[in-house]
Write an enzyme that holds these catalytic residues in place. Structure first.
Site, short mmCIF file in Angstrom:
data_model
loop_
_atom_site.label_atom_id
_atom_site.label_comp_id
_atom_site.label_asym_id
_atom_site.label_seq_id
_atom_site.Cartn_x
_atom_site.Cartn_y
_atom_site.Cartn_z
CE LYS A 73 -2.98 -10.39 -2.29
NZ LYS A 73 -2.94 -11.01 -1.01
NE ARG A 96 -4.83 -15.79 -5.38
CZ ARG A 96 -4.09 -15.94 -4.28
NH1 ARG A 96 -3.18 -16.90 -4.23
NH2 ARG A 96 -4.24 -15.16 -3.25
CE LYS A 107 -4.00 -15.15 3.91
NZ LYS A 107 -4.90 -14.84 2.82
CB ALA A 275 1.49 -15.98 -3.91
CG PHE A 383 -8.12 -3.52 10.43
CD1 PHE A 383 -8.44 -4.79 10.91
CD2 PHE A 383 -7.54 -3.42 9.18
CE1 PHE A 383 -8.18 -5.92 10.15
CE2 PHE A 383 -7.29 -4.55 8.40
CZ PHE A 383 -7.61 -5.80 8.90
CD1 TRP A 411 -14.11 -6.54 6.40
CD2 TRP A 411 -14.98 -5.11 7.89
NE1 TRP A 411 -14.62 -7.28 7.45
CE2 TRP A 411 -15.16 -6.44 8.37
CE3 TRP A 411 -15.46 -4.06 8.66
CZ2 TRP A 411 -15.77 -6.71 9.58
CZ3 TRP A 411 -16.07 -4.33 9.87
CH2 TRP A 411 -16.24 -5.66 10.32
#
Length: 558
Positions: A73, A96, A107, A275, A383, A411
């Site tokens: 994201k 953020r 993560k 979140a 991907f 990416w």
């Protein structure tokens, strides 16, 4: 040829001095407070000036329910911002700040990835400008003042069994979830049970992200309920005379930070509530500042749209008077197959049957965003393992539902790989007028608000409130906080409160086991399932692979 890691790409980047990045959007050197060459805070004077300008368009980037590794994201947000700038649209990205918890957990970092990153990547993911340390310190100062007040005679009559303020640390440390403090001699305090939350779940984090300015920050800090008296009356941080010192610790942290992408697009990074256990959005100050200096602001909300986007709409936009103009919904073939029941070890293998089964998750999120009256563009974050058959299936699925679709290759290609997405977003903004409205009214009861979210957004049949939760919600309304919006603490892996229910579950109820009011932040938190406000580390934490060379170069951070 070996694919370069995110950190290798970031470390090879040629960054501009932050002064040059600021100049792109009319920010002068006098408006900056430097943290080295590549990071700066925006001055109070500039923040006020920027927020008085005409507002640009607001684009929210959200996602479907993710795999444990996340679905890119932030990468998409960065790539979209770069792409819009490449196409000649003055764009600022508002994100953020990453938490150390996931950086060292499972993560990894949260500064984007590949050629769609925010830099300096290591700084942003680690200590950055010290905002999270300041928030942690303010949180724990208040905790120390509470225990000292009790030690010094407990003038306010605090019931030590009803202290609800928890200490904080920005780390996944399960051993601190439930602790005992005050052991030892009489001078060492009053023994009692205590708890820790991760800093990003602290009410101070939420307050910082929702406050308009220092005056508003102090008002919110003063309203924090830290405990109850023996007679059941709330005790606030204001009553404990803690506000001035806490505000002093947050004096610099309340100012948004300016950095850049690999392609030198300006990025304002500020605040970072999770979140799944908090409200999941960057600060109101950062978003409003970006809107005042750019034609287009790209921002994100954490995890899936059932969490981050719902809270962005129902909490942040409601409180700040924001109106999103479009939503970009990020999906991946991997996550759709994961939602179709494929084990995470096998997500790289083509599996059209699982894709067809899992795409109902995407369908539900599209429906949900439309309920808020905001147009949506679906993007498939590409991907290497994706096949043409899989990509074509997702594209056809979206177009059959009247949804604009774009393949995102940011990416691998940076802004160039996001140009198709950027064009679809611009086309949507020019041809579809949103009619945004939150999904429930302020005057609805707290249980009604929770039931509306559960039924409309999660797809549940209803809500089961435990006796404790029902009692707590009734008390919160009795105290005068019934008009507050609700912040649902729920697993990010499912639309339901059960992380094993993937896809688009039906025929279930949500269980709310606990509720409490964050009076300073201005919302009521409802805890569902087994969600925890202090995560733990996995069997092989990312921390095992992080190191620093003799030359001071960090390795292994991703």
């Amino acid at each position: 040829m070996a694919v370069k890691s995110d950190i290798e790409i970031a470390q090879e980047a040629k960054m501009l001095h932050i002064r040059e990045v600021a100049e792109k959007v009319g920010i002068t050197e006098d408006d900056l407070e430097y943290y080295g060459k590549y990071k700066a805070k925006l001055t109070e004077g500039y923040l006020k000036k920027a927020q008085e300008n005409k507002k640009g368009k607001l684009i929210l980037v959200t996602a479907i329910n993710p795999t444990p590794a996340g679905e890119g994201k932030t990468t998409t947000s960065v790539g979209l911002g770069d792409a819009l700038n490449r196409l000649g649209y003055k764009t600022v990205i508002a994100l953020r700040e990453p938490s150390l918890g996931p950086c060292f957990g499972i993560k990894g970092g949260a500064a984007g990835g590949g050629y769609a990153q925010v830099v300096p990547m290591e700084d942003i993911n680690l200590h950055f400008t010290g905002d999270f340390h300041a928030i942690t310190s303010a949180n724990n100062l208040l905790a120390a003042i509470i225990d000292n007040h009790i030690q010094q005679g407990n003038e306010l009559g605090i019931d030590t069994r009803q202290i609800i303020w928890k200490r904080a640390v920005d780390m996944n440390d399960r051993a601190l979830r439930n602790i005992v403090v005050g052991l030892g001699a009489k001078a060492d305090g009053v023994p009692r049970e205590d708890h820790f939350v991760i800093t990003v779940a602290s009410e101070i984090m939420a307050i910082l992200c929702l406050a308009d300015d220092m005056d508003d920050l102090k008002k919110r800090l003063s309203r924090i309920i830290v405990a109850y008296t023996f007679s059941g009356e709330p005790v606030t941080a204001g009553q404990l005379h803690a506000v001035g010192a806490m505000a002093a610790l947050l004096k610099d942290a309340i100012k948004p930070n300016l950095v850049q992408t690999l392609e030198h697009t300006p990025v304002i990074i500020h605040g970072g509530p999770f979140a799944n256990i908090a409200h999941g959005c960057n600060s109101v100050r950062a978003t409003k500042t970006a809107l005042g200096i750019a034609d287009y602001t790209v921002t994100e909300a954490g995890f899936g749209a059932d969490l981050g986007a719902e809270k962005f709409f129902d909490i942040k936009c409601r409180m700040a008077g924001l109106k999103p103009d479009a939503v970009v919904l990020v999906a991946t073939v991997r996550a759709l197959k994961y939602n179709g029941g494929v084990d995470k070890k096998n997500l790289g293998e083509e599996n059209l049957d699982a894709l067809k089964k899992g795409i109902v998750n995407l369908e539900k999120h599209i429906e949900n965003i439309h309920k808020y009256g905001v147009p949506v563009v679906v993007t498939l974050n590409s991907f290497i393992s994706d096949t043409k058959a899989e990509t074509d299936f997702v594209k056809q699925f979206c177009e059959e539902r009247g949804c604009k679709f774009a393949l995102s290759e940011v990416w691998a290609k940076g802004g160039e790989g996001g140009e198709d997405l950027a064009k679809q977003v611009i086309d949507t903004l020019e041809n579809k007028l949103g009619n945004f409205a939150p999904i429930y009214k302020d005057e609805a009861g707290l249980k009604e608000k929770i039931e509306t979210i559960a039924k409309e957004i999660y797809g549940a049949d209803g809500v089961n409130f435990t006796p404790a939760a029902s009692k707590q919600l009734a008390k919160i309304e009795e105290m005068g906080f019934g008009s507050f919006p609700v912040c649902m603490a729920k697993t990010q892996y499912s639309l339901s409160d059960d992380p094993t229910k993937l896809g688009r579950p039906s025929g279930y109820t949500i269980t709310v086991r606990e509720a409490y009011v964050s009076a300073g932040a201005g919302f009521v938190v409802a805890l569902t399932g087994s969600i925890m406000t202090m995560p733990g580390l996995p069997k092989h934490p990312a921390a095992y692979d992080i190191d620093v060379t003799d030359e001071g170069i960090i390795t292994g951070l991703f």
